[in-house]
Scaffold this motif. Structure first.
Motif, PDB file in Angstrom:
ATOM      1  N   VAL A 139      -7.291  -3.549  -6.743  1.00  0.00           N
ATOM      2  CA  VAL A 139      -7.820  -4.837  -6.265  1.00  0.00           C
ATOM      3  C   VAL A 139      -9.266  -5.031  -6.733  1.00  0.00           C
ATOM      4  O   VAL A 139      -9.645  -6.112  -7.200  1.00  0.00           O
ATOM      5  N   GLU A 140     -10.073  -3.991  -6.628  1.00  0.00           N
ATOM      6  CA  GLU A 140     -11.473  -4.083  -7.062  1.00  0.00           C
ATOM      7  C   GLU A 140     -11.570  -4.322  -8.557  1.00  0.00           C
ATOM      8  O   GLU A 140     -12.435  -5.084  -9.021  1.00  0.00           O
TER       9      GLU A 140
ATOM     10  N   LEU B  11      -1.505  -3.656   4.160  1.00  0.00           N
ATOM     11  CA  LEU B  11      -1.397  -2.277   4.638  1.00  0.00           C
ATOM     12  C   LEU B  11      -0.004  -2.021   5.208  1.00  0.00           C
ATOM     13  O   LEU B  11       0.494  -2.782   6.042  1.00  0.00           O
TER      14      LEU B  11
ATOM     15  N   GLY C 285      -5.579  -9.011  -2.894  1.00  0.00           N
ATOM     16  CA  GLY C 285      -5.681  -7.993  -1.860  1.00  0.00           C
ATOM     17  C   GLY C 285      -4.380  -7.235  -1.731  1.00  0.00           C
ATOM     18  O   GLY C 285      -3.513  -7.308  -2.601  1.00  0.00           O
TER      19      GLY C 285
ATOM     20  N   SER D 103      -4.841   3.549  -6.832  1.00  0.00           N
ATOM     21  CA  SER D 103      -4.661   3.104  -5.456  1.00  0.00           C
ATOM     22  C   SER D 103      -4.759   1.582  -5.398  1.00  0.00           C
ATOM     23  O   SER D 103      -5.388   0.953  -6.259  1.00  0.00           O
ATOM     24  N   PRO D 104      -4.153   0.951  -4.375  1.00  0.00           N
ATOM     25  CA  PRO D 104      -4.277  -0.510  -4.261  1.00  0.00           C
ATOM     26  C   PRO D 104      -5.722  -0.950  -4.103  1.00  0.00           C
ATOM     27  O   PRO D 104      -6.115  -1.995  -4.618  1.00  0.00           O
ATOM     28  N   GLU D 105      -6.528  -0.146  -3.405  1.00  0.00           N
ATOM     29  CA  GLU D 105      -7.937  -0.491  -3.228  1.00  0.00           C
ATOM     30  C   GLU D 105      -8.654  -0.599  -4.574  1.00  0.00           C
ATOM     31  O   GLU D 105      -9.359  -1.578  -4.849  1.00  0.00           O
ATOM     32  N   LYS D 106      -8.455   0.412  -5.431  1.00  0.00           N
ATOM     33  CA  LYS D 106      -9.130   0.430  -6.740  1.00  0.00           C
ATOM     34  C   LYS D 106      -8.570  -0.651  -7.665  1.00  0.00           C
ATOM     35  O   LYS D 106      -9.312  -1.248  -8.445  1.00  0.00           O
TER      36      LYS D 106
ATOM     37  N   SER E  31       0.818  -1.221   0.000  1.00  0.00           N
ATOM     38  CA  SER E  31       0.000   0.000   0.000  1.00  0.00           C
ATOM     39  C   SER E  31       0.853   1.273   0.000  1.00  0.00           C
ATOM     40  O   SER E  31       0.327   2.375  -0.049  1.00  0.00           O
TER      41      SER E  31
END
Length: 297
Positions: A251-252, A269, A266, A246-249, A238
């Motif tokens: 991954v999604e 963090l 995933g 971003s890693p969140e986006k 992260s």
């Protein structure tokens, strides 16, 4: 655990170096093969930590220096009965040759009785594994049945990263690299955002469709990911990760685009691109993934 330095040959006869880590109590059926990223090597801290953690669970581990090891190196192979030295390292490597290294490692390990292979790549090593797997699918290779899992750590969209970080430099270097190649100067160096210059022949591959294996563009069909039929593990850091979004986006997006029924994706963090000081955390997640999918049989 016994760690043994080993020299072996890539499928084209190139001499490579690796370290075979064997737990005190292990099955001769399975082994993790580690394919390092750009300019890395098999003796880095992450590889050492992985070998220890996997050994505790009885899983053998083989990490080796592929032809993209270090920034610059020289490797040997026999030509007409005589050993000759060739320029390699990240400055001169080609993704199209990566299957030669991975296949050579698999053939070498089969001599020790290993029959089940977990292919694990980091950064550009993920690109090499995805390209290798694609070649196996194209040829309908029987080896596909022996690859029990693909593990991708911080798979980098190198074209997208270059363009996002410094678009003017990326376009300039790409144009110059194509010019050099047209003039027959494939080994002329161009600037990159890797911290060192890269040969024209190596730079252009990141912008060619066949070798642009990883793209986190929303329009991408994630072809190379979707060819993988065995369990697939994908993890990012992260902090200072080599992805555009971003890693969140990211991954999604992968969850949306990749259809693998045994997908585990995933991010960790606080981990950076190299997983500094998070190596053990990552290794334990990989072990949990292996156990969850009942790969060890």
């Amino acid at each position: 655990m016994i760690s043994t330095p080993k020299y072996f040959k890539a499928d084209d006869g190139l001499e490579l170096f690796g370290i075979l880590n064997l737990p005190d109590n292990y099955s001769t059926e399975e082994i993790i093969i580690s394919v390092h990223g750009q300019a890395s090597k098999c003796t880095n801290g992450r590889e050492r930590e992985f070998s220890k953690t996997f050994a505790e669970s009885g899983i053998p581990y083989f990490c080796f220096n592929n032809r993209g090891s270090e920034i610059y190196t020289r490797l040997k192979r026999k030509v007409e009965g005589k050993k000759k030295s060739f320029k390699y390292g990240a400055m001169f490597e080609k993704i199209s040759e990566a299957p030669l290294d991975i296949l050579g490692a698999i053939k070498f390990l089969k001599k020790f009785g290993f029959k089940k292979f977990y292919l694990m790549g980091h950064s550009l090593g993920c690109t090499k594994i995805l390209y290798f797997y694609n070649q196996l699918v194209k040829s309908n290779s029987p080896l596909l049945k022996q690859i029990k899992a693909v593990i991708l750590l911080s798979p980098v969209d190198i074209q997208g990263y270059y363009y996002a970080k410094n678009p003017k430099q990326a376009k300039k270097s790409f144009s110059l690299a194509k010019k050099f190649i047209k003039e027959g100067k494939e080994e002329e160096l161009v600037n990159s955002d890797s911290g060192f210059k890269i040969a024209a022949k190596s730079f252009v591959q990141y912008f060619e469709q066949e070798f642009n294996v990883i793209s986190y563009n929303k329009e991408s069909n994630f072809k190379y990911f979707n060819q993988i039929s065995c369990p697939l593990f994908i993890k990012f850091g992260s902090v200072n990760e080599m992805i555009v979004d971003s890693p969140e986006k990211t991954v999604e997006l992968i969850k949306e685009k990749v259809a693998n029924k045994n997908l585990d994706v995933g991010f960790i963090l606080g981990a950076d691109h190299s997983y500094s000081e998070k190596e053990k955390v990552l290794a334990k997640q990989i072990l949990k993934f292996i156990e969850k999918n009942k790969i060890r049989k």
